[in-house]
Motif scaffolding. Structure first.
Motif, PDB file in Angstrom:
ATOM      1  N   ALA A  39       0.725  -1.242  -0.027  1.00 51.18           N
ATOM      2  CA  ALA A  39       0.069  -0.144  -0.018  1.00 51.18           C
ATOM      3  C   ALA A  39       0.595   1.383  -0.007  1.00 51.18           C
ATOM      4  O   ALA A  39       0.510   2.358  -0.433  1.00 51.18           O
ATOM      5  CB  ALA A  39      -0.917   0.035   1.137  1.00 51.18           C
ATOM      6  N   PHE A  40       1.930   1.237   0.509  1.00 55.52           N
ATOM      7  CA  PHE A  40       2.875   2.491   0.646  1.00 55.52           C
ATOM      8  C   PHE A  40       3.497   2.564  -0.548  1.00 55.52           C
ATOM      9  O   PHE A  40       3.561   3.949  -1.078  1.00 55.52           O
ATOM     10  CB  PHE A  40       3.840   2.073   1.886  1.00 55.52           C
ATOM     11  N   ARG A 172      -0.025  14.988   6.415  1.00 54.09           N
ATOM     12  CA  ARG A 172       0.129  14.579   7.868  1.00 54.09           C
ATOM     13  C   ARG A 172       1.205  13.606   8.195  1.00 54.09           C
ATOM     14  O   ARG A 172       1.750  13.640   9.430  1.00 54.09           O
ATOM     15  CB  ARG A 172      -1.529  14.143   8.231  1.00 54.09           C
ATOM     16  N   LEU A 173       1.118  12.536   7.405  1.00 49.93           N
ATOM     17  CA  LEU A 173       2.215  11.642   7.491  1.00 49.93           C
ATOM     18  C   LEU A 173       3.461  11.988   7.561  1.00 49.93           C
ATOM     19  O   LEU A 173       4.404  11.846   8.501  1.00 49.93           O
ATOM     20  CB  LEU A 173       1.960  10.401   6.686  1.00 49.93           C
ATOM     21  N   CYS A 178       8.559  14.024  10.632  1.00 51.58           N
ATOM     22  CA  CYS A 178       9.357  14.890  10.778  1.00 51.58           C
ATOM     23  C   CYS A 178       9.363  15.167  12.382  1.00 51.58           C
ATOM     24  O   CYS A 178      10.258  15.748  12.856  1.00 51.58           O
ATOM     25  CB  CYS A 178       9.222  16.243   9.981  1.00 51.58           C
ATOM     26  N   SER A 179       8.364  15.058  12.953  1.00 51.14           N
ATOM     27  CA  SER A 179       8.066  15.365  14.465  1.00 51.14           C
ATOM     28  C   SER A 179       8.973  14.664  15.446  1.00 51.14           C
ATOM     29  O   SER A 179       9.325  15.075  16.344  1.00 51.14           O
ATOM     30  CB  SER A 179       6.670  15.467  14.949  1.00 51.14           C
ATOM     31  N   MET A 190      12.858  14.467   3.943  1.00 53.94           N
ATOM     32  CA  MET A 190      11.757  15.113   3.127  1.00 53.94           C
ATOM     33  C   MET A 190      12.574  14.731   1.370  1.00 53.94           C
ATOM     34  O   MET A 190      11.738  14.415   0.570  1.00 53.94           O
ATOM     35  CB  MET A 190      11.565  16.339   3.241  1.00 53.94           C
ATOM     36  N   ARG A 191      13.799  14.941   1.531  1.00 52.30           N
ATOM     37  CA  ARG A 191      14.488  14.512   0.266  1.00 52.30           C
ATOM     38  C   ARG A 191      14.370  13.315   0.021  1.00 52.30           C
ATOM     39  O   ARG A 191      14.071  12.640  -1.145  1.00 52.30           O
ATOM     40  CB  ARG A 191      16.084  14.957   0.565  1.00 52.30           C
ATOM     41  N   ALA A 192      14.415  12.289   0.876  1.00 53.51           N
ATOM     42  CA  ALA A 192      14.249  10.678   0.496  1.00 53.51           C
ATOM     43  C   ALA A 192      12.879  10.500   0.276  1.00 53.51           C
ATOM     44  O   ALA A 192      12.633   9.599  -0.756  1.00 53.51           O
ATOM     45  CB  ALA A 192      14.874  10.006   1.900  1.00 53.51           C
TER      46      ALA A 192
END
Length: 389
Positions: A39-40, A172-173, A178-179, A190-192
Motif C-alpha cells: 500500500a505504501f 500529515r504523515l 518529521c516531528s 523529505m528529500r528521501a
C-alpha cells in the motif's frame, strides 16, 4: 550466591520472553506488514497525480478518491476485456485442440519415423493415473480455492484502504515523521521521500508505457504471421517482458514461439528473431529515453534486485524491488561524496606506455627498487623491465 545473580537471571528470562513474544507477533503479522508495504508503494506511485490535483485547489481526499476511481475503472475494464477475450480464445483453443494435436503428431511421425495416432495418445492421457488423481484432488480442493479467493479479495481491500489513507493523509504523515526527527534531519527525510515518490511513480509509468509499445509491436508481428490468439499473446508479452527485467522478453516470447511452432516451424524462427531484435531496440533506443530520469539502473543490478526481492517476499518483492533499489541508488548518489577520476590510462584499461590494454600482474611479481638491488621494479634475470617485455 552473588546478590546480582538472581536479578540477572530474571532480566535474562524477561529479555528472552520478550524476544519470543516479538518473534511470534512478527510471524502472525507478516501478512499485514507486507500489505502495508504494498500500500505504501502504491501510494507513492499515485502521489504525483494527487499532488497536482491538490495544487489546483481540489481537496486531497477527493483527489485521491478520483485517482483511485480511475485506476479501478481502468483495471476492471482491462480485466473484463482480457477475461472475455481469453475465455473466447480458450474455447477456440479447446475446439481446435484435436487439429493441433494431429499436426504435432504428424510432425513427430515424419521426423522420428514413429507411428503415433491421436486416439492412442488421447486414451493414454485420459486413462492415466496422474490425471485421475488430479481430478480427485481438484474436486476436494474446491473449498480451499473459495477460501483463497475470499482471502485475496480481503487482502486487496486492505491494500487499497491503507494506500488511500497514505495518499490522502500524505502531508500529515510527513509531519508526523518529521516531528520525531531533529531539525537537521528533517530536510534529508523529505528529500528521501521525494526521491521515493519520483522513482516509484516513474518506474510504474515508464514500464506501463514500454509494456504498451511492446504489446503493440508483437501484436502486429503475430497478426502478420497469422498466429492465433494474437491479442492475448501480445498482452502476455507486454506485461512479462517489462515487469521481469533483463530476461523477461525471452521468457515472454517462449509462449508465442510455441503457438507459432504449431502453425509452421519457420514462424517460430521469425518470432524468435523479432524478439531478439526488439530486445536490442528496447535496450539501446527505447528504454534509455523513457527511464533515463526515473529508474536508470544497471541491468545486472535490476536483475539481482528482482531475485533478492522474490526470495524475500515472492511476487510482491519482485514488483517493488526495482523502485526500491532505484530509490536507494538515487539517495546514495545524492549524499555519497565522489571525487574526480585521475587521468591515469590504467583507470580506463589502457597501458600507460603503449596505449594497449593494461595487464594485471600478481603481487609477488611487484618488488620495490630497494629490495631489488637497484635493478628496477620486477626486473627479470636478463635485466629487462617487465613493462617492456
Amino acid at each position: 550466591m552473588p546478590a546480582w545473580l538472581p536479578r540477572a537471571m530474571v532480566l535474562a528470562l524477561a529479555l528472552y520472553g520478550c524476544f519470543r513474544l516479538g518473534s511470534w507477533a512478527f510471524d502472525q503479522l507478516i501478512g499485514l506488514l507486507i500489505n502495508v508495504l504494498i500500500a505504501f508503494f502504491l501510494a507513492l506511485a499515485i502521489e504525483p497525480a494527487v499532488s497536482r490535483m491538490s495544487a489546483r485547489g481540489m481537496r486531497r481526499g477527493v483527489a485521491t478518491f478520483l485517482v483511485f476511481l480511475v485506476v479501478l475503472v481502468a483495471t476492471t475494464g482491462f480485466v473484463v476485456l482480457l477475461g472475455s477475450m481469453l475465455a473466447g480464445q480458450i474455447v477456440d483453443m479447446v475446439e481446435g485442440f484435436p487439429k493441433y494435436l494431429d499436426s504435432v503428431i504428424n510432425w513427430v511421425n515424419q521426423t522420428f519415423h514413429t507411428e503415433l495416432s491421436r486416439v492412442e495418445v488421447q486414451d493414454s492421457v485420459l486413462h492415466s493415473d496422474w490425471l485421475q488423481k488430479y481430478v480427485q484432488n481438484s474436486a476436494t480442493g474446491v473449498l480451499d480455492i473459495s477460501t483463497t479467493v475470499l482471502g485475496g479479495l480481503f487482502r486487496l481491500l486492505t491494500i487499497f484502504l491503507f494506500s488511500f489513507y497514505f495518499a490522502a493523509d500524505g502531508p500529515r504523515l510527513r509531519r508526523a515523521l518529521c516531528s520525531v526527527l531533529p531539525p537537521a534531519k528533517q530536510a534529508e527525510a523529505m528529500r528521501a521521500w521525494e526521491i521515493a515518490v519520483a522513482k516509484t511513480g516513474g518506474y510504474l509509468y515508464s514500464r506501463g508505457l514500454m509494456a504498451l509499445i511492446s504489446g503493440i509491436a508483437h501484436y502486429v508481428l503475430l497478426v502478420i504471421l497469422g498466429v492465433p490468439y494474437a491479442p492475448a499473446l501480445a498482452i502476455w508479452v507486454g506485461l512479462v517482458s517489462q515487469f521481469v527485467p533483463t530476461i523477461g522478453t525471452y521468457l515472454a516470447g517462449a509462449l508465442p514461439m510455441l503457438i507459432a511452432f504449431t502453425i509452421d516451424p519457420w514462424y517460430a524462427v521469425w518470432v524468435l528473431g523479432f524478439v531478439v531484435i526488439y530486445q536490442q531496440f528496447e535496450n539501446y533506443a527505447l528504454q534509455p529515453k523513457l527511464t533515463s530520469r526515473t529508474v536508470d539502473i544497471h541491468p545486472a543490478v535490476a536483475f539481482g534486485s528482482v531475485i533478492v526481492g522474490t526470495a524475500l517476499m515472492g511476487a510482491v518483492g519482485a514488483l517493488i524491488a526495482i523502485p526500491a533499489v532505484a530509490t536507494l541508488q538515487a539517495f546514495l548518489g545524492t549524499y555519497v561524496k565522489r571525487y574526480d577520476v585521475t587521468e591515469d590510462p590504467r583507470v580506463f584499461g589502457r597501458d600507460p606506455r603503449r596505449g594497449e590494454p593494461a595487464v594485471t600482474r600478481p603481487r609477488w611479481f611487484r618488488r620495490t627498487a630497494e629490495g631489488d638491488g637497484g635493478r628496477g621494479v620486477g626486473q627479470g634475470e636478463a635485466g629487462e623491465h617487465p613493462d617492456n617485455a
